[in-house]
Write an enzyme that holds these catalytic residues in place. Structure first.
Site, PDB file in Angstrom:
ATOM      1  N   HIS A 112      28.370 -50.834  -6.053  1.00 53.09           N
ATOM      2  CA  HIS A 112      28.013 -50.364  -4.711  1.00 53.09           C
ATOM      3  C   HIS A 112      26.828 -51.150  -4.153  1.00 53.09           C
ATOM      4  CE1 HIS A 112      30.853 -47.132  -4.732  1.00 53.09           C
ATOM      5  NE2 HIS A 112      30.307 -46.538  -5.786  1.00 53.09           N
ATOM      6  N   CYS A 133      30.597 -53.889  -1.283  1.00 49.84           N
ATOM      7  CA  CYS A 133      30.940 -53.531   0.098  1.00 49.84           C
ATOM      8  C   CYS A 133      30.098 -54.357   1.080  1.00 49.84           C
ATOM      9  CB  CYS A 133      30.689 -52.056   0.339  1.00 49.84           C
ATOM     10  SG  CYS A 133      31.689 -50.994  -0.714  1.00 49.84           S
TER      11      CYS A 133
END
Length: 194
Positions: free
Chosen positions: A117, A174
């Protein structure tokens, strides 16, 4: 009107407290995984040295336990040491960086894909540039990779995971890095062995 404002203030404070707890819990879980990965590396390095098989056989036959920390990724430029966990399910990514199970491991001569992440383990990763390094400490050796290419792809693009015919560490996260919510893209780093 004042009562409605007070409700919004209370809701805002509650939201901040929940967010702070989630950040604290993420950091605590990641630290526990790092300790587990360090212990695993220490134990398995001894086991690998004691094995009768050759180093090449040990590397070729290596497979990590699903959902378990098995290696450490160092990002020298960011001064980070992060646990690598087998799998990329939500619980795995809460522990650290996930290794996509159907891809190779360092030293096996094919594509290695890890993912994390952008707002937890890979916070600050946007500062990395071509020429920066990733170091992967495995039970059987330590591998250094240099970033040579980057790419931005849609979030559902799985063509990134493929046979490449050579060893390449593919690091995904991301994108955009400062996006709030589910990001629509993935930023990909392609790093090659030194």
């Amino acid at each position: 009107m004042k009562a409605i404002m007070n409700i919004f203030v209370i809701l805002g404070i509650a939201a901040v407290l929940v967010f702070a707890y989630q950040l604290f819990d993420q950091a605590r879980t990641e630290q526990q995984s790092l300790v587990q990965a360090e212990a695993y590396l220490s134990k398995t390095k001894e086991d690998f040295m004691a094995m009768k098989k050759s180093k090449a056989e040990n590397i070729a036959n290596f497979a990590a336990e699903h959902h378990e920390p098995f290696a450490i990724l160092e990002i020298p430029k960011l001064e980070k040491s992060l646990p690598i966990v087998e799998g990329v399910e939500a619980d795995d990514l809460k522990k650290g960086i996930g290794h996509i199970s159907n891809t190779a491991y360092p030293g096996q001569g094919e594509q290695i894909v890890i993912s994390g992440h952008r707002d937890t383990v890979f916070r600050g990763i946007g500062a990395l540039e071509i020429g920066d390094h990733f170091v992967v400490d495995m039970p059987y050796d330590t591998y250094t990779y240099e970033i040579r290419e980057t790419e931005i792809v849609p979030e559902d693009d799985t063509t990134v995971i493929r046979s490449m015919g050579e060893e390449v560490l593919v690091v995904t996260t991301c994108y955009p890095f400062n996006y709030v919510g589910n990001a629509p893209y993935r930023f990909i780093y392609y790093a090659y062995p030194l």
